[in-house]
Design a protein around this motif. Structure first.
Motif, PDB file in Angstrom:
ATOM      1  N   GLN A 240       0.871  -1.174   0.000  1.00 13.24           N
ATOM      2  CA  GLN A 240       0.000   0.000   0.000  1.00 13.24           C
ATOM      3  C   GLN A 240       0.909   1.225   0.000  1.00 13.24           C
ATOM      4  OE1 GLN A 240      -3.611   0.028   0.097  1.00 13.24           O
ATOM      5  NE2 GLN A 240      -3.154   2.091  -0.550  1.00 13.24           N
ATOM      6  N   PRO A 241       1.413   1.621  -1.184  1.00 13.12           N
ATOM      7  CA  PRO A 241       2.309   2.777  -1.246  1.00 13.12           C
ATOM      8  C   PRO A 241       1.615   4.053  -0.761  1.00 13.12           C
ATOM      9  CG  PRO A 241       2.369   1.533  -3.295  1.00 13.12           C
ATOM     10  CD  PRO A 241       1.225   1.002  -2.481  1.00 13.12           C
ATOM     11  N   ALA A 242       2.391   4.926  -0.153  1.00 10.01           N
ATOM     12  CA  ALA A 242       1.865   6.203   0.316  1.00 10.01           C
ATOM     13  C   ALA A 242       1.223   6.950  -0.845  1.00 10.01           C
ATOM     14  CB  ALA A 242       2.989   7.033   0.925  1.00 10.01           C
ATOM     15  N   GLY A 243       0.030   7.459  -0.624  1.00 11.37           N
ATOM     16  CA  GLY A 243      -0.663   8.226  -1.641  1.00 11.37           C
ATOM     17  C   GLY A 243      -1.429   7.380  -2.648  1.00 11.37           C
TER      18      GLY A 243
ATOM     19  N   LEU B 199       9.558   2.848  -2.625  1.00 15.65           N
ATOM     20  CA  LEU B 199       8.150   3.068  -2.306  1.00 15.65           C
ATOM     21  C   LEU B 199       7.935   3.568  -0.888  1.00 15.65           C
ATOM     22  CD1 LEU B 199       6.557  -0.101  -3.960  1.00 15.65           C
ATOM     23  CD2 LEU B 199       6.747   2.205  -4.897  1.00 15.65           C
ATOM     24  N   GLY B 200       8.967   3.508  -0.068  1.00 18.97           N
ATOM     25  CA  GLY B 200       8.834   3.966   1.320  1.00 18.97           C
ATOM     26  C   GLY B 200       7.853   3.134   2.117  1.00 18.97           C
ATOM     27  N   VAL B 201       7.689   1.886   1.743  1.00 20.76           N
ATOM     28  CA  VAL B 201       6.743   1.005   2.448  1.00 20.76           C
ATOM     29  C   VAL B 201       7.515   0.094   3.374  1.00 20.76           C
ATOM     30  CG1 VAL B 201       5.022  -0.814   2.166  1.00 20.76           C
ATOM     31  CG2 VAL B 201       5.124   1.068   0.542  1.00 20.76           C
TER      32      VAL B 201
ATOM     33  N   ARG C  23      11.530  -0.573   0.192  1.00 19.40           N
ATOM     34  CA  ARG C  23      11.768   0.532   1.136  1.00 19.40           C
ATOM     35  C   ARG C  23      12.355   1.742   0.432  1.00 19.40           C
ATOM     36  NH1 ARG C  23      13.367  -3.759   4.434  1.00 19.40           N
ATOM     37  NH2 ARG C  23      15.551  -3.481   3.869  1.00 19.40           N
TER      38      ARG C  23
ATOM     39  N   GLN D 252      -4.303   4.979  -3.986  1.00 23.46           N
ATOM     40  CA  GLN D 252      -5.688   4.736  -3.595  1.00 23.46           C
ATOM     41  C   GLN D 252      -5.987   3.253  -3.441  1.00 23.46           C
ATOM     42  OE1 GLN D 252      -8.285   6.751  -6.282  1.00 23.46           O
ATOM     43  NE2 GLN D 252      -7.659   8.773  -5.583  1.00 23.46           N
TER      44      GLN D 252
END
Length: 75
Positions: A35-38, A73-75, A70, A40
């Motif tokens: 669920q990447p930031a931003g 995608l920063g996930v 990481r 939907q």
């Protein structure tokens, strides 16, 4: 055989799922639900190939893919 509930628990604990010879003989894959930031909607990232090669390199594929997730995608 592993039940669906057991498999879901294992995947949730590990953070990824693996499958070998499930949909086609000789094919293996490792997949992450993200669920990447931003975003939907969640997305799935899958790494697949010949089952013997994926299985032999599973731990390396998992480590490298987690690092890329990481980093990108920063996930």
């Amino acid at each position: 055989a592993e039940s669906v509930v057991q498999r879901v628990k294992r995947v949730r604990t590990a953070g990824y799922g693996v499958g070998y010879d499930l949909y086609a003989p000789g094919v293996g894959a490792i997949a992450w639900a993200l669920q990447p930031a931003g975003a939907q909607r969640p997305v799935v990232l899958s790494v697949g190939g010949p089952a013997d090669r994926v299985r032999a390199r599973e731990s390396h594929i998992v480590r490298a893919t987690r690092a890329a997730i990481r980093r990108h995608l920063g996930v």
